[in-house]
Design an enzyme around this catalytic site. Structure first.
Site, mmCIF file in Angstrom:
data_model
loop_
_atom_site.group_PDB
_atom_site.id
_atom_site.type_symbol
_atom_site.label_atom_id
_atom_site.label_comp_id
_atom_site.label_asym_id
_atom_site.label_seq_id
_atom_site.Cartn_x
_atom_site.Cartn_y
_atom_site.Cartn_z
ATOM 1 C CE1 TYR A 131 -4.267 -1.141 -1.059
ATOM 2 C CE2 TYR A 131 -2.548 0.302 -0.212
ATOM 3 C CZ TYR A 131 -2.922 -0.801 -0.945
ATOM 4 O OH TYR A 131 -1.978 -1.562 -1.574
ATOM 5 C CE LYS A 132 -4.617 -4.970 -0.235
ATOM 6 N NZ LYS A 132 -4.928 -5.020 -1.653
ATOM 7 C CG PHE A 167 0.437 -8.881 -3.929
ATOM 8 C CD1 PHE A 167 -0.748 -8.875 -4.646
ATOM 9 C CD2 PHE A 167 1.220 -7.737 -3.932
ATOM 10 C CE1 PHE A 167 -1.155 -7.749 -5.349
ATOM 11 C CE2 PHE A 167 0.818 -6.608 -4.630
ATOM 12 C CZ PHE A 167 -0.370 -6.615 -5.339
HETATM 13 C C1 LIG Z 1 -0.790 -9.213 -0.285
HETATM 14 C C2 LIG Z 1 -0.449 -7.817 -0.688
HETATM 15 N N1 LIG Z 1 0.698 -7.258 -0.261
HETATM 16 C C3 LIG Z 1 1.031 -5.995 -0.607
HETATM 17 C C4 LIG Z 1 0.206 -5.236 -1.426
HETATM 18 C C5 LIG Z 1 0.599 -3.873 -1.907
HETATM 19 O O1 LIG Z 1 1.159 -3.110 -0.956
HETATM 20 P P1 LIG Z 1 1.590 -1.587 -1.155
HETATM 21 O O2 LIG Z 1 1.037 -1.083 -2.422
HETATM 22 O O3 LIG Z 1 1.024 -0.909 0.069
HETATM 23 O O4 LIG Z 1 3.080 -1.566 -1.113
HETATM 24 C C6 LIG Z 1 -0.991 -5.781 -1.870
HETATM 25 C C7 LIG Z 1 -1.877 -4.970 -2.729
HETATM 26 O O5 LIG Z 1 -2.893 -5.341 -3.190
HETATM 27 C C8 LIG Z 1 -1.322 -7.100 -1.493
HETATM 28 O O6 LIG Z 1 -2.456 -7.657 -1.940
#
Ligand SMILES: Cc1ncc(COP(=O)(O)O)c(C=O)c1O
Length: 409
Positions: free
Chosen positions: A219-220, A124
Site C-alpha cells: 500500500y505504500k 518498525f
Molecule cells: C517497515 C514496516 N514494516 C511493516 C509495516 C506494517 O505492515 P502490515 O501492516 O502490512 O503488517 C510497516 C507499516 O508502516 C512498516 O513501515
C-alpha cells in the site's frame, strides 16, 4: 534556488508523464506515499470491472475464468522486477506482519542449532513484535536488539537470522543491504529484509546481494490501496526447505484434492495460506501496471533529486524554526523520505495538512515527508516548503485543534 530552475527540472523530468496515471486531488501536495500511495487511475476501472463483471456476473466461475486463483503468484511476479528477484521467488499475500511471521519461522528452521535473532532496536515495531511472538512460540531464543552502528558487532556464530528494514521508517536512513547481508553470511546467519519503504521507491537488488528472505508492503510506494496485500520473497535455493508453518490449503500441493494430510506445494506458493482477497489483490495487480515501463534507475535518480531539493529549500526554515534534519545527506544512506525532529511536530503536521500538504508524524517528535517519484513534481516540493513556511510564520500550529491526537497519527 530560483523558481525557473525548479520549473526546468520538471520540464527535463523523464518521469513527468507518469503523473497523469494517478488521480490528483486539486491543489494537494501529497508527501505521504510512504504510508499510502495515491490512487492509480487504472485501479478504478479494474476494481469496477472485477466487482461488476467478475463478481457480479461471472461469480464462482471467475476463479478459473479470470485467474483469481493465480493472482498471488501473478502479482508476486510483477513485484519481483522491482526488487531484483526472479518471478517465481515472490508471492503477494496477507499483511507484512503475517508474511514476516511465516518467513522468520522458515528461516529459523534452516539454522536449528542457532538461537539468536539480531535486529535494530529502532526497527518498525511490528517487526519486533512478530520476532517476540516467534521467539515465545519456539522458546529459548534471544532477540538481540541493537543500535544501527552496533549491528556488525552483534552478529556472531550464534546468530540464526539478521532481520532488518532496509529504510528506517522514522529517519529515512538506508542500510547497506549488500554489506550487511554479506556480513550475516560470513557468520553463517541468514539475512531477512523488510522492504516496506523500498519496493517501488527505488530499485532493490535482492539476488545481487544474495538476500535469503524478504517481505514488504503493497500500500505504500506500490500504490496498491489501503490494506493492500503485502508480499514475501524466498530465494529459490531455500524454497524446497522453507517450511510453511501456517500450513493452509492454498499452500497445499493439491488444494482441491481435499485430502487430510498437508503436503506443501512446490515453490513459493507454499507460503500462501488461505483464500486471497481478490478485490484488493486485483487493485494491486492493476497498480503495478503503472511500473511496467518505468526505468528503476531513473526512479532512484528522481527520488534523490526531489529529496535533495527539499532538504535544500528547508535549510532556512530548519534554522529559523527548529527543525532538525534526521535523514542522512549522503545519497547511499537515504531512502525516499526526509524527516525532521521538531518539538511540536504533531501540531505542525496537522497545521500543514490543513494547508493542503500531507505528510505524516511519527512519535515521539518526527515529521516525515515521503517522495514518490512517479507523481511528484519538483514544483510540488517548492510549494510544500512555501506552505510550511506560512504555517510557521503565522504560528498556525498553535491552534488548539491541531494539538488533539486522532486515533491514527
Ligand atoms: C517497515 C514496516 N514494516 C511493516 C509495516 C506494517 O505492515 P502490515 O501492516 O502490512 O503488517 C510497516 C507499516 O508502516 C512498516 O513501515
Amino acid at each position: 534556488m530560483r523558481i525557473a530552475t525548479i520549473q526546468a527540472l520538471d520540464q527535463a523530468d523523464p518521469l513527468s508523464a507518469k503523473r497523469e496515471a494517478f488521480v490528483l486531488p486539486e491543489g494537494l501536495v501529497y508527501l505521504d506515499g510512504n504510508s499510502l500511495g495515491m490512487l492509480p487511475r487504472i485501479v478504478q476501472s479494474r476494481v469496477e470491472q472485477v466487482v461488476k463483471q467478475q463478481w457480479g456476473h461471472d461469480l464462482i466461475r471467475s476463479w478459473n475464468l479470470h485467474g483469481w486463483v493465480d493472482l498471488p503468484v501473478k502479482v508476486g511476479a510483477k513485484i519481483a522486477r522491482l526488487i531484483g528477484a526472479e518471478p517465481d521467488e515472490v508471492v503477494a499475500a496477507d499483511s507484512t506482519s503475517v508474511n514476516l511471521f511465516k518467513v522468520l519461522l522458515a528461516a529459523l528452521r534452516l539454522r536449528p542449532e542457532r538461537r539468536v535473532i539480531v535486529s535494530d532496536v529502532d526497527n518498525f515495531p511490528t517487526d519486533l513484535y512478530i520476532a517476540q511472538g516467534v521467539s515465545a512460540l519456539l522458546g529459548g531464543y534471544e532477540l538481540r536488539l541493537v543500535k544501527k552502528d552496533e549491528i556488525e558487532e552483534a552478529l556472531d556464530h550464534q546468530t540464526a537470522v539478521l532481520m532488518l528494514t532496509e529504510v528506517d521508517y522514522r529517519t529515512g536512513y538506508r542500510y547497506d543491504m549488500g554489506r550487511l547481508t554479506r556480513m550475516a553470511h560470513e557468520r553463517g546467519a541468514l539475512a531477512l529484509w523488510d522492504l516496506a519503504h523500498s519496493a517501488g521507491a527505488f530499485p532493490v537488488y535482492l539476488n545481487q546481494h544474495g538476500v535469503d528472505f524478504a517481505v514488504g508492503c503493497g500500500y505504500k510506494y506500490l500504490n496498491g490501496g489501503p490494506g493492500a496485500p503485502a508480499f514475501l520473497f524466498v530465494a529459490r535455493r531455500h524454497q524446497e526447505a522453507a517450511f510453511p508453518f501456517l500450513s493452509g490449503w492454498m499452500g497445499h500441493k493439491a488444494p482441491f484434492a481435499f485430502i487430510p494430510e498437508y503436503v506443501a506445494a512446490e515453490g513459493i506458493r507454499r507460503l500462501t495460506v488461505g483464500t486471497p482477497s481478490v478485490l484488493s489483490m486485483s487493485a494491486l495487480d492493476a497498480a503495478l501496471e503503472v511500473f511496467v515501463d518505468v526505468d528503476l534507475e531513473a526512479l532512484r535518480e528522481k527520488s534523490l533529486r526531489l529529496t535533495d531539493l527539499f532538504i535544500e529549500l528547508m535549510e532556512p526554515l530548519a534554522a529559523r524554526y527548529g527543525f532538525e534534519l534526521v535523514t542522512p545527506r549522503e545519497h547511499a544512506q537515504r531512502g525516499s523520505q526526509v524527516a525532521y525532529r521538531h518539538q511540536e511536530g504533531y501540531a505542525v503536521m496537522q497545521a500543514l495538512i490543513s494547508q493542503g500538504v500531507i505528510g505524516d508524524f511519527r512519535a515521539p517528535d518526527i515529521v516525515r515527508f515521503g517522495f514518490t517519484p512517479l507523481y511528484l513534481r519538483f514544483m510540488d516540493v517548492w510549494e510544500a516548503v512555501q506552505r510550511l513556511e506560512h504555517v510557521m510564520r503565522q504560528d498556525l500550529w498553535k491552534d488548539p485543534r491541531f494539538q488533539q491526537r486522532a486515533k491514527v497519527t
